[in-house]
Structure formats: C-alpha cells, structure tokens
Write an enzyme that holds these catalytic residues in place. Sequence first.
Site, PDB file in Angstrom:
ATOM      1  N   HIS A  41      73.518  32.347  57.358  1.00 47.74           N
ATOM      2  CA  HIS A  41      72.595  31.209  57.343  1.00 47.74           C
ATOM      3  C   HIS A  41      73.357  29.892  57.245  1.00 47.74           C
ATOM      4  CE1 HIS A  41      69.207  33.908  57.032  1.00 47.74           C
ATOM      5  NE2 HIS A  41      68.411  32.852  57.115  1.00 47.74           N
ATOM      6  N   LYS A 106      62.405  40.012  50.597  1.00 46.75           N
ATOM      7  CA  LYS A 106      61.634  40.455  49.435  1.00 46.75           C
ATOM      8  C   LYS A 106      61.679  39.367  48.375  1.00 46.75           C
ATOM      9  CE  LYS A 106      65.328  42.872  46.990  1.00 46.75           C
ATOM     10  NZ  LYS A 106      65.784  44.116  46.392  1.00 46.75           N
TER      11      LYS A 106
END
Length: 193
Positions: A41, A106
């Site tokens: 990222h 999650k």
Amino acid sequence: MTADAIRLDAPVDDRGALTALRAGDRVLLSGVVYTARDAAHRRIVDLIDAGEELPFPLAGSVIYYCGPAPARPGHALGSAGPTSSYRMDPFAPTLLDHGLAGIIGKGPRSERVAEALRADDAVYFAATGGAGALLSHCVESSEVVAWPELGTEAVRRLRVRDMPLVVALDARGGDVYRDGPRAYLASRGLRQG
C-alpha cells in the site's frame, strides 16, 4: 453460504451494484482480486503521488488485505486469511479516490475510511478471520504482479470463485461493527454502554 447470497464479479464495472449492497449482506465474489498489505500500500500510494504507472488498474478493482502462505503442490496458494484492516487505513482513502471499488479484510475501519467509502461509492467486505485455509479453496489461480521481494506481501492477482464475504461497511454509511452490536442488544431489550 446460503442461496440468498448476492453474487458479484470483480472488477466491478457498475458502481450501482455496490451502492445497492447493505451492511450485513452476504456476498459471493468471483473474478479478479489483488492482494496487498502494508508495504505494498505504501508503494502504491508513493507511485500515485509521483504520477507513475501502477502495477494494476485501481478503477473497479478489489484489494484483499492478505499475505497468503506459499502454495502446496496442486494448489494456487496456501492459507489466505484476511489481515487486520486498520493498518491500511492511512492509505485506503487515496486508493478509493483513485477508483478502487472494494476492499476485503477484517475488523473495524476508521471514520476517514468510512467517509471515503461513502464518497467513492465503494464497499468494505469482511472475510472470516481464522478461515484462511478454507478461503484459499476459492482461489483458482495466483500470480505475482508486483514487488516479489516482499515475499508473502507481494502484490498478487488472484482469480477467485464464490469467495464468501459479508458487507461490513457499505456505500451509504452502514457499518456492521457499529450497527450489529446495537441491533443485537436492542433485540434483547438491552442498551449499549
């Protein structure tokens, strides 16, 4: 997952398919998904900031916060469970603003990420933590497309079929991590807090 699950294909060309989803909906996702975690990222955002070409198109794509284990013989990859999503919160709004349609991970997200999902008509899906071995059975193929030196955290292009997910944050502000406990307590005549 039961027959009432919504089928969705990635990449997502129709944002209307995403804005129709509501927090708590069950989804079976098929198509192309890219894996990326913290280090990837950071590199993707650095490329965006520098105006350079990305290793995969963001428009309509879905990123899975996953660093899969190495593949056993005869399998596309090893265990492929979701990682905790909060670590990608600093980067997610930039990727969403550049066309990312969906995220799989999650755990709860920051309000900044929730705002970006609403602004960009995107969705955050939750995959079941601790079920990486089962989730890997949804993966038909896996190919490293960027930064192999990152090992398990390299960016991979996965082809998935019927990956079971739950809409955790929708494009309208619904949030199962916020609203789910409230609804549960209310159904039992209790209050939160």
